[in-house]
Design an enzyme around this catalytic site. Structure first.
Site, mmCIF file in Angstrom:
data_model
loop_
_atom_site.group_PDB
_atom_site.id
_atom_site.type_symbol
_atom_site.label_atom_id
_atom_site.label_comp_id
_atom_site.label_asym_id
_atom_site.label_seq_id
_atom_site.Cartn_x
_atom_site.Cartn_y
_atom_site.Cartn_z
ATOM 1 N N ASP A 162 1.025 -1.188 -0.023
ATOM 2 C CA ASP A 162 -0.011 0.050 0.041
ATOM 3 C C ASP A 162 0.861 1.299 -0.002
ATOM 4 O O ASP A 162 1.857 1.070 0.389
ATOM 5 C CB ASP A 162 -0.984 -0.244 1.318
ATOM 6 C CG ASP A 162 -1.845 1.202 1.256
ATOM 7 O OD1 ASP A 162 -2.410 1.473 0.217
ATOM 8 O OD2 ASP A 162 -2.040 1.858 2.462
ATOM 9 N N ASP A 222 -2.100 -0.638 5.973
ATOM 10 C CA ASP A 222 -2.624 -0.233 7.265
ATOM 11 C C ASP A 222 -3.716 0.024 7.488
ATOM 12 O O ASP A 222 -4.489 0.193 8.324
ATOM 13 C CB ASP A 222 -1.735 0.997 7.386
ATOM 14 C CG ASP A 222 -1.834 1.947 6.651
ATOM 15 O OD1 ASP A 222 -2.682 1.879 5.623
ATOM 16 O OD2 ASP A 222 -1.297 3.041 6.846
ATOM 17 N N ASP A 272 -7.140 -2.871 3.436
ATOM 18 C CA ASP A 272 -6.283 -3.769 3.212
ATOM 19 C C ASP A 272 -6.043 -4.906 3.832
ATOM 20 O O ASP A 272 -5.719 -6.137 3.519
ATOM 21 C CB ASP A 272 -4.866 -3.060 3.712
ATOM 22 C CG ASP A 272 -4.350 -1.911 2.917
ATOM 23 O OD1 ASP A 272 -4.562 -1.804 1.695
ATOM 24 O OD2 ASP A 272 -3.836 -0.899 3.534
#
Length: 918
Positions: free
Chosen positions: A345, A649, A653
């Protein structure tokens, strides 16, 4: 009519209504009509009916296995089945010591597995906690606060700064409303909300007329009608995805499982063949033959492998913890070392998730701003030379405008700097502090008298101040094109001059092309026309001060970490919910996807699985990705034979984190849902820690290979001894209990030393091992057969020596056991290097744990041989000094031949000594 949402047909029972395909594509009036609602809210009778129909606003609870079922599940292992069957038969025959040792070995392994369970249930519980516990609702024209679980579709809720949105809401009224949606979209900037509908295919991050459950209001106020509750919300969809994802085993677990199944089949086949041969060909009694087969099975099963594997992984956990990587599931230690692709990410992982001003463009020159994040350190410079803002009037006034026309707060919490409020406004406060302008000092010298809050209609914020001389000043910040419309002049080094719109538009375009978000600052000296500040007061005659370029910057250490991963043969892919231009720019700075196109979530949605598998191999930057897109990308890479690590985070996700071979969550800024779904938590939120953890993971796998190559020849030697005794009608040289002593006590004690072997210097210059690679190569098989034969020769030879010398069967068996253990001790030194000689100082003394374990093993063997209690359990007896020397000679024989074999292999292959894990 009961509404339905076609594209979300796979819903649990009682979905929330969705009479039109996409709420965000409809006007607020249409949504209220479709839900039979009104701005004054529902009455209590209608609320009760809808609550009965659609259920409470909570996520479905996953059914959890009981502690007993979890414990029973640990015994689902083919090798443990074989050991339990052997224990049952030995118990039936009255061999209770053998039974106790076999059952004890099984229980130890089951308890270790039981302790590691339960993370999926915790992940679902963490998402439950994301729901707002209370909500402000308008019912029957009255505003009231209720438990958020009582919300129903059609309810009208009020939102204010600091609130967590309690359900999915279509906005019907808003005033300067900004919502942080990073947990769902990965977008690092709070989204400015409006009432206008958007395109039906707009990604979640661009639906300005919607507010989603679990996101946080950071500024302004709003009202909205509830369109989805509980499992029907975007957060609920993620919860469903997470509950339905099957975690994959790590490469090591899959290798061990394949190895265990094949070994079990081979052991059972060998045992059955031996039993038939002994009973029907050699004429042995069935009960006697069965005990021989039990000894054979016990000698062939590597009982110590699960325990030593766990210990080796646990040591890896400790090493990773010292590097700020907290391992939540033991096999993930090794799995991280085997990954071929890292899907990361962007926000908060590769970047800091702290908006930072990097560029200030004034009328005469552009200034670069150093430092990253919210820590107010860094210099303002031109062409690399620091400048003092006090010597540049336009720059100083622009920084002052950024500090005064601002509602955020910057504070220090221990060693961390935090922003309360809008992150973009926080970046302006940090910029001011870098030039010595603090919000407290400026507000004291330039007190605020009034303000026009930011509104999406105006696209600016304005404040009215009075300086120490009593003069009035208006400061404005907003979108560049809007600020240019209200400016007639610009402030240069020599003072005010007529505005050059073309210059500012060129500079705005240039700044945006660098991947920066552009904000304009302006001012006007004077007082409002009335007693308060009105839009008409800043409608014209303002002075343009500067353009400010803001970005969520890459972590400096992440850039080098990405380069290290590339050098190790690991592809790094960035998957983010952010804008495609921002993603491409950040990716280029990080060395990810440079020179390649980026793929958007809308494009991914149009692809079938086969097409996505092809594209996923080549594209490295994916933007505007939803949770489903992230999950599909991870699955596509896995189906292409890749071993995938996923970092993130946010709640968005969590599904991909759970599906990946290794899920890595951020510890400081990560949501609880992400942490609970992952395998490893980075305590410092630092992508660079991943590269260090990969190095440690590869070292762990190397050491496991060394241990397997050390352990299997011991089992092979024991099995050959038993087979030879049966074939040649000899007394059994090793009893089942003695075999288990060798396998569980001495072999495991010695093998533990290999867990402390340091990583090889070139470990991060090797390509990742193929995910399907077998742990045992052809060379490993040859080495195992050779050393097994050597151990069998030494131990069986001494056993027969003792019998022919007229000594008792107990003395002969004790000699055989000590010969095998002595061979293990010497072969431990051989195992430190596959090809290189260990007849040198480094090879013999380089790992102090080897010396400690050899000393411990010697002590154990002395107790085994001479302690009365152990003599009673294992049937051992005292040995003379001469007999001890003969046992040590058998071990030295194995050492010498193994070193000679290395010399021959080196000469044949013409390669220099290689490290043991190569």
């Amino acid at each position: 009519m009961r509404p339905s949402r076609p594209e979300r047909a796979a819903r649990p029972a009682q979905p929330t209504p969705s009479p039109i395909a996409d709420w965000h594509a409809q006007t607020a009036e249409s949504v209220l009509t479709a839900l039979a609602g009104s701005p004054g809210g529902l009455d209590e009778a209608e609320v009760a009916r809808r609550l009965q129909r659609y259920g409470p606003n909570r996520l479905a609870q996953a059914r959890q296995r009981s502690a007993f079922r979890r414990l029973i599940g640990q015994f689902h292992n083919v090798l443990l089945y074989v050991m339990l069957a052997a224990a049952a038969v030995t118990a039936a025959l009255g061999h209770w010591i053998d039974t106790g040792i076999l059952v004890g070995a099984v229980l130890v392994n089951a308890i270790i597995g039981y302790i590691q369970e339960g993370r999926a249930e915790a992940a679902l519980a963490a998402i439950q906690d994301m729901l707002s516990p209370r909500a402000t609702v308008i019912r029957g024209g009255q505003r009231m606060e209720i438990d958020a679980t009582g919300l129903v579709p059609g309810d009208v809720v009020a939102l204010a700064s600091g609130d967590r949105v309690p359900a999915d809401v279509r906005l019907i009224g808003c005033r300067e409303l900004r919502v942080e949606e990073a947990v769902l979209t990965g977008e690092s900037v709070a989204v400015e909300k409006s009432l206008d509908p958007v395109a039906a295919d707009a990604p979640l991050g661009e639906r300005q007329c919607m507010a989603y459950s679990g996101t946080v209001v950071v500024y302004g106020q709003g009202t909205g009608v509830v369109v989805a509750t509980g499992a029907g919300t975007e957060l609920g969809r993620i919860n469903e995805m997470l509950a339905g994802i099957r975690s994959l085993g790590t490469p090591l677990l899959r290798q061990i499982d394949r190895f265990a199944r094949r070994l079990a089949v081979a052991i059972l086949a060998l045992g059955a063949l031996t039993y038939v041969l002994g009973v029907h060909v050699r004429g042995h009694a069935p009960s006697e033959m069965f005990m021989m087969v039990v000894a054979l099975v016990a000698s062939a099963i590597p009982e110590g492998l699960p325990a030593i594997m766990t210990i080796t992984l646990a040591l890896g956990v400790q090493r990773m913890a010292r590097r700020n990587a907290i391992v939540r599931r033991l096999p993930a230690v090794e799995a991280l070392g085997s990954v071929t692709v890292i899907c990361s990410d962007k926000t908060g992982t590769l970047t800091r998730n702290e908006m930072t001003v990097q560029r200030v463009v004034c009328a005469d020159r552009a200034f670069d701003v150093g430092g990253v994040g919210y820590e107010p350190s860094g210099e303002i410079s031109v062409d690399g030379r620091p400048v003092d803002a006090a010597n540049h009037p336009a720059l100083e006034q622009a920084l002052r405008a950024g500090v005064l026309c601002n509602d955020a707060r910057l504070r220090q919490d221990d060693a961390r700097w935090l922003v309360e409020g809008d992150p973009t406004e926080g970046a302006l406060l940090v910029l001011g502090r870098k030039a010595g302008l603090t919000e407290r000092g400026e507000n004291a010298d330039w007190p605020r008298l009034d303000a026009i809050p930011f509104e999406s209609l105006n696209r600016y914020m304005a404040t009215w101040h009075r300086n120490a001389d009593g003069a009035g000043w208006l400061f404005v910040k907003g979108a560049p094109e809007r600020i240019l419309d209200i400016c007639a002049s610009e402030l240069g080094e020599a003072g005010e001059r007529p505005l050059d719109p073309d210059y500012w538009r060129r500079m705005a375009t240039d700044t945006a092309a660098r991947g920066l978000r552009v904000l304009a600052l302006a001012c006007r000296q004077g007082e409002p026309a009335g007693a308060s500040l009105a839009p008409e007061d800043v409608a014209g005659d303002c002075t343009m001060l500067a353009l400010v370029g803001i970005v969520d910057p890459p972590r400096e250490e992440a850039i080098s970490a990405v380069a290290e991963c590339h050098a190790a043969g690991i592809r790094v892919k960035m998957i983010t919910g952010d804008h495609v231009d921002t993603a491409r720019t950040i990716g280029a700075e990080l060395g990810i996807g440079a020179g390649k196109p980026a793929l958007t979530g809308a494009e991914i949605a149009l692809m079938d699985d086969a097409g996505l598998r092809r594209v996923a191999q080549d594209i490295d930057v994916f933007a505007r990705a939803s949770p489903e897109h992230k999950l599909r990308l991870v699955q596509a890479l896995q189906e292409s034979g890749q071993s995938v690590a996923m970092t993130g985070d946010g709640v968005n996700d969590a599904p991909a984190l759970k599906r990946a071979d290794v899920g890595v969550a951020m510890g400081l800024k990560g949501t609880e849902a992400a942490k609970e779904a992952c395998d490893i938590v980075l305590a410092d939120d630092n992508f660079a820690t991943i590269a260090a953890a990969v190095r440690l993971g590869r070292g762990v796998y190397d050491n496991l290979k060394k241990f397997v190559l050390f352990m299997l020849p011991t089992n092979g030697g024991e099995a050959l001894i038993v087979i030879a005794a049966i074939m040649f009608e000899l007394a059994l040289p090793l009893t089942p209990a003695q075999v288990l002593w060798i396998n569980l006590v001495t072999s495991s004690t010695l093998g533990l030393a290999l867990a402390f072997e340091p990583a090889e210097p070139d470990i991060m210059r090797r390509p990742p091992r193929p995910p399907g690679e077998s742990m045992l190569s052809g060379f490993f098989a040859w080495r195992i057969v050779m050393v097994s034969t050597l151990m069998m020769t030494g131990a069986l030879g001494l056993f027969l020596w003792e019998l022919r010398a007229g000594n008792s069967i107990e003395s002969a068996r004790t000699m055989a056991v000590n010969a095998v253990v002595a061979a293990e001790m010497f072969y431990l030194f051989n195992s430190r290097s596959l090809y290189g000689s260990v007849v040198n100082r480094a090879g013999l003394l380089g790992n102090r744990y080897v010396l400690v374990c050899v000393g411990a093993c010697l002590l154990l063997q002395l107790l085994f041989t001479h302690a009365p209690a152990l003599q009673a359990i294992f049937g051992s007896t005292h040995l003379s000094a001469a007999e001890w020397l003969r046992a040590l000679a058998a071990g030295l024989f194995v050492f010498a031949v193994a070193e000679l074999e290395k010399v021959v292999i080196r000469r044949i292959s013409r390669r220099s000594p290689a490290p043991s894990a190569r």
